[in-house]
Motif scaffolding. Structure first.
Motif, PDB file in Angstrom:
ATOM      1  N   VAL A  18     -43.685 -28.635  43.507  1.00 17.88           N
ATOM      2  CA  VAL A  18     -43.128 -29.716  42.608  1.00 17.88           C
ATOM      3  C   VAL A  18     -43.372 -29.195  41.098  1.00 17.88           C
ATOM      4  O   VAL A  18     -42.619 -29.321  40.318  1.00 17.88           O
ATOM      5  N   ILE A  19     -44.481 -28.662  40.825  1.00 14.40           N
ATOM      6  CA  ILE A  19     -44.652 -28.416  39.394  1.00 14.40           C
ATOM      7  C   ILE A  19     -43.946 -26.901  39.046  1.00 14.40           C
ATOM      8  O   ILE A  19     -43.696 -26.640  37.958  1.00 14.40           O
ATOM      9  N   MET A  20     -43.513 -26.334  40.003  1.00 11.08           N
ATOM     10  CA  MET A  20     -42.789 -24.817  39.586  1.00 11.08           C
ATOM     11  C   MET A  20     -41.183 -25.593  39.395  1.00 11.08           C
ATOM     12  O   MET A  20     -40.624 -24.798  38.538  1.00 11.08           O
ATOM     13  N   ILE A  21     -40.719 -26.550  39.992  1.00  8.15           N
ATOM     14  CA  ILE A  21     -39.419 -26.998  39.843  1.00  8.15           C
ATOM     15  C   ILE A  21     -39.439 -28.057  38.681  1.00  8.15           C
ATOM     16  O   ILE A  21     -38.224 -27.896  38.266  1.00  8.15           O
ATOM     17  N   LEU A  22     -40.248 -28.880  38.554  1.00  6.31           N
ATOM     18  CA  LEU A  22     -40.021 -30.001  37.283  1.00  6.31           C
ATOM     19  C   LEU A  22     -39.509 -29.394  36.254  1.00  6.31           C
ATOM     20  O   LEU A  22     -38.504 -29.903  35.544  1.00  6.31           O
ATOM     21  N   PRO A  23     -40.159 -28.085  35.547  1.00  2.45           N
ATOM     22  CA  PRO A  23     -39.588 -27.673  34.424  1.00  2.45           C
ATOM     23  C   PRO A  23     -38.358 -27.327  34.254  1.00  2.45           C
ATOM     24  O   PRO A  23     -37.632 -27.722  33.180  1.00  2.45           O
ATOM     25  N   LYS A  24     -37.875 -26.836  35.454  1.00  3.67           N
ATOM     26  CA  LYS A  24     -36.422 -26.624  35.453  1.00  3.67           C
ATOM     27  C   LYS A  24     -35.605 -27.865  35.396  1.00  3.67           C
ATOM     28  O   LYS A  24     -34.330 -27.821  34.649  1.00  3.67           O
ATOM     29  N   LEU A  25     -35.896 -28.885  35.845  1.00  2.23           N
ATOM     30  CA  LEU A  25     -35.085 -29.900  36.071  1.00  2.23           C
ATOM     31  C   LEU A  25     -35.216 -30.634  34.640  1.00  2.23           C
ATOM     32  O   LEU A  25     -34.139 -31.180  34.026  1.00  2.23           O
ATOM     33  N   ASN A  26     -36.229 -30.461  33.825  1.00  4.65           N
ATOM     34  CA  ASN A  26     -36.280 -31.287  32.451  1.00  4.65           C
ATOM     35  C   ASN A  26     -35.548 -30.423  31.670  1.00  4.65           C
ATOM     36  O   ASN A  26     -35.327 -30.883  30.319  1.00  4.65           O
ATOM     37  N   GLN A  27     -35.238 -29.299  31.838  1.00  7.42           N
ATOM     38  CA  GLN A  27     -34.275 -28.431  30.824  1.00  7.42           C
ATOM     39  C   GLN A  27     -32.545 -28.846  31.072  1.00  7.42           C
ATOM     40  O   GLN A  27     -31.772 -28.502  30.367  1.00  7.42           O
ATOM     41  N   LEU A  28     -32.386 -29.774  32.025  1.00  5.63           N
ATOM     42  CA  LEU A  28     -31.264 -30.195  32.333  1.00  5.63           C
ATOM     43  C   LEU A  28     -30.723 -31.337  31.331  1.00  5.63           C
ATOM     44  O   LEU A  28     -31.548 -32.247  31.469  1.00  5.63           O
ATOM     45  N   ASN A  29     -29.612 -31.226  31.017  1.00 11.19           N
ATOM     46  CA  ASN A  29     -28.936 -32.464  30.097  1.00 11.19           C
ATOM     47  C   ASN A  29     -28.519 -33.610  31.398  1.00 11.19           C
ATOM     48  O   ASN A  29     -27.615 -33.377  32.035  1.00 11.19           O
ATOM     49  N   GLY A  30     -29.044 -34.746  31.249  1.00  8.39           N
ATOM     50  CA  GLY A  30     -28.898 -35.807  32.407  1.00  8.39           C
ATOM     51  C   GLY A  30     -27.527 -36.039  32.110  1.00  8.39           C
ATOM     52  O   GLY A  30     -26.971 -36.821  33.220  1.00  8.39           O
ATOM     53  N   ASN A  31     -26.593 -36.103  31.265  1.00  3.20           N
ATOM     54  CA  ASN A  31     -25.352 -36.449  31.042  1.00  3.20           C
ATOM     55  C   ASN A  31     -24.327 -35.666  32.108  1.00  3.20           C
ATOM     56  O   ASN A  31     -23.568 -36.367  32.498  1.00  3.20           O
ATOM     57  N   ILE A  32     -24.973 -34.595  32.202  1.00  2.04           N
ATOM     58  CA  ILE A  32     -23.887 -33.794  33.184  1.00  2.04           C
ATOM     59  C   ILE A  32     -23.972 -34.380  34.525  1.00  2.04           C
ATOM     60  O   ILE A  32     -22.832 -34.606  35.263  1.00  2.04           O
ATOM     61  N   ILE A  33     -24.903 -34.787  35.015  1.00  2.64           N
ATOM     62  CA  ILE A  33     -25.106 -35.528  36.201  1.00  2.64           C
ATOM     63  C   ILE A  33     -24.243 -36.835  36.266  1.00  2.64           C
ATOM     64  O   ILE A  33     -23.472 -36.918  37.059  1.00  2.64           O
ATOM     65  N   TYR A  34     -24.496 -37.552  35.285  1.00  4.42           N
ATOM     66  CA  TYR A  34     -23.491 -38.906  34.991  1.00  4.42           C
ATOM     67  C   TYR A  34     -22.158 -38.661  34.908  1.00  4.42           C
ATOM     68  O   TYR A  34     -21.190 -39.266  35.579  1.00  4.42           O
ATOM     69  N   ALA A  35     -21.629 -37.453  34.336  1.00  2.06           N
ATOM     70  CA  ALA A  35     -20.236 -37.107  34.128  1.00  2.06           C
ATOM     71  C   ALA A  35     -19.728 -36.561  35.666  1.00  2.06           C
ATOM     72  O   ALA A  35     -18.598 -36.802  35.857  1.00  2.06           O
ATOM     73  N   ALA A  36     -20.638 -35.846  36.263  1.00  2.52           N
ATOM     74  CA  ALA A  36     -20.036 -35.396  37.689  1.00  2.52           C
ATOM     75  C   ALA A  36     -19.909 -36.564  38.423  1.00  2.52           C
ATOM     76  O   ALA A  36     -18.795 -36.586  39.351  1.00  2.52           O
ATOM     77  N   LYS A  37     -20.926 -37.612  38.508  1.00  6.23           N
ATOM     78  CA  LYS A  37     -20.683 -38.834  39.407  1.00  6.23           C
ATOM     79  C   LYS A  37     -19.373 -39.477  38.669  1.00  6.23           C
ATOM     80  O   LYS A  37     -18.770 -39.957  39.551  1.00  6.23           O
ATOM     81  N   ASP A  38     -19.372 -39.764  37.583  1.00  9.43           N
ATOM     82  CA  ASP A  38     -18.045 -40.228  37.195  1.00  9.43           C
ATOM     83  C   ASP A  38     -16.640 -39.996  37.579  1.00  9.43           C
ATOM     84  O   ASP A  38     -15.511 -40.252  37.789  1.00  9.43           O
ATOM     85  N   LEU A  39     -16.801 -38.279  37.825  1.00  8.64           N
ATOM     86  CA  LEU A  39     -15.417 -37.570  38.213  1.00  8.64           C
ATOM     87  C   LEU A  39     -15.443 -37.577  39.826  1.00  8.64           C
ATOM     88  O   LEU A  39     -14.738 -37.109  40.375  1.00  8.64           O
ATOM     89  N   GLY A  40     -16.218 -38.248  40.572  1.00 10.60           N
ATOM     90  CA  GLY A  40     -16.111 -38.496  41.868  1.00 10.60           C
ATOM     91  C   GLY A  40     -17.053 -37.765  42.734  1.00 10.60           C
ATOM     92  O   GLY A  40     -17.046 -37.649  44.031  1.00 10.60           O
TER      93      GLY A  40
END
Length: 265
Positions: A145-167
Motif C-alpha cells: 500500500v505504501i509503495m503504491i499510494l505515492p504513485k496514485l497521488n501523482q495522478l490528476n484526478g480529472n483524468i479519471i472523471y474524463a475517462a468515465k464521462d467518455l464511457g
C-alpha cells in the motif's frame, strides 16, 4: 572542502560497516576448513554439501513458496487497498486510513507475531504452512500500500472523471489509467513483500509448527549448536541473486526513463 571530506569519510565508513560482515561471510563460504576462525584454503566444499543437503533444500523451497504466494496475494490486496484509500473523498478519513496502514509497518514484529499466535489459537487455525502464509500476507499488505499510494497521488484526478464521462468502465479505468501509473510501485511493492517474507524471523517464529519451518527460523535453531558453513554458501547465493535482481531492476528503470524522455521529445 572539509565538509566534503567528512561526508565522503562518513559514507565510506558506513559502507564498510554494512558490507564488511557480508564479504566476510562470502569469503568463508569458500573455506576448505570447518570454521570461520581461520581460512584453510579455497574450496567449493560447502556449496557441494549444500546441494546434497535435502533437508535444507526443502526448507529453502518452503521459504520461497511462502514468499511468492504471500507477495502475490499481498500485491493484489495492497493494490486494491491503496486505490480505496486514494478514492476516499473525506481527507480526514483518508489520513486516518493511511496512518493506520503506516502503524502496521512500524509495529514491532514481536507484537505482530504474538497477535497472530493468539488469533490462530482462538480460531483453531493449524500452525504450519497455512498460518505462516496468512501471517506473511497480512504484514506484507501495508508495505505494498505504501509503495503504491505515492504513485496514485501523482495522478490528476480529472483524468479519471474524463475517462468515465467518455464511457469508460471501472475495469477500463483501472487497466488503462491506474495500472500503468502504479506499475513501478507495484513491482517495488511485490519485491519488497517478497524480501520481507524471505528474511522474516520474529513473526514466523510464533506461527510456524507441524514440522513446517522457514530458512530464518531454521538458521536460528541451528545457531544454538553451531552454524555450518553451508549457511555461508547459501547466504552468498541469496546475496548474489538479490544483487543481480537489483541491478537488473535499476537498468530497467533507467531504460524506461530514457524511453519516456525520447517519446516526450
Amino acid at each position: 572542502m572539509f565538509k566534503k571530506i567528512s561526508r565522503n569519510l562518513f559514507l565510506t565508513m558506513m559502507f564498510i560497516f554494512l558490507y564488511f560482515p557480508i564479504f566476510y561471510l562470502i569469503i568463508y563460504s569458500f573455506n576448505s576448513g570447518d570454521t570461520m576462525v581461520s581460512f584453510d584454503g579455497f574450496s567449493l566444499k560447502w556449496y557441494r554439501e549444500l546441494l546434497h543437503n535435502k533437508d535444507i533444500l526443502i526448507i529453502i523451497l518452503n521459504t520461497v513458496i511462502v514468499a511468492l504466494i504471500s507477495a502475490l496475494i499481498a500485491s493484489i490486496i495492497g493494490t486494491l487497498g491503496a486505490i480505496a484509500i486514494y478514492q476516499t473523498k473525506n481527507k480526514q478519513k483518508q489520513n486516518i486510513l493511511y496512518s493506520l496502514n503506516s502503524v502496521l509497518i512500524i509495529s514491532p514484529d514481536v507484537i505482530i507475531g504474538i497477535s497472530f499466535l493468539l488469533l490462530f489459537t482462538v480460531f483453531a487455525i493449524p500452525f504450519g504452512f497455512m498460518s505462516v502464509c496468512l501471517a506473511h500476507i497480512a504484514f506484507s499488505i501495508p508495505v505494498v500500500v505504501i509503495m503504491i499510494l505515492p504513485k496514485l497521488n501523482q495522478l490528476n484526478g480529472n483524468i479519471i472523471y474524463a475517462a468515465k464521462d467518455l464511457g469508460a468502465s471501472e475495469y477500463q479505468v483501472f487497466s488503462r489509467i491506474l495500472l500503468p501509473l502504479i506499475k513501478p510501485g507495484l513491482i517495488i511493492g511485490f519485491f519488497t513483500a517478497f524480501t520481507y517474507s524471505l528474511d522474516d524471523f520474529a513473526v514466523t517464529f510464533f506461527v510456524t509448527g507441524n514440522g513446517f519451518t522457514t530458512l530464518a527460523v531454521n538458521i536460528y535453531s541451528s545457531a544454538r549448536i553451531g552454524i555450518s558453513l553451508e549457511i555461508n554458501a547459501l547466504s552468498t547465493i541469496i546475496f548474489v541473486i538479490t544483487f543481480v535482481m537489483a541491478i537488473l531492476y535499476y537498468i530497467f528503470e533507467i531504460r524506461g526513463g530514457k524511453s519516456k524522455y525520447v517519446k516526450n521529445n
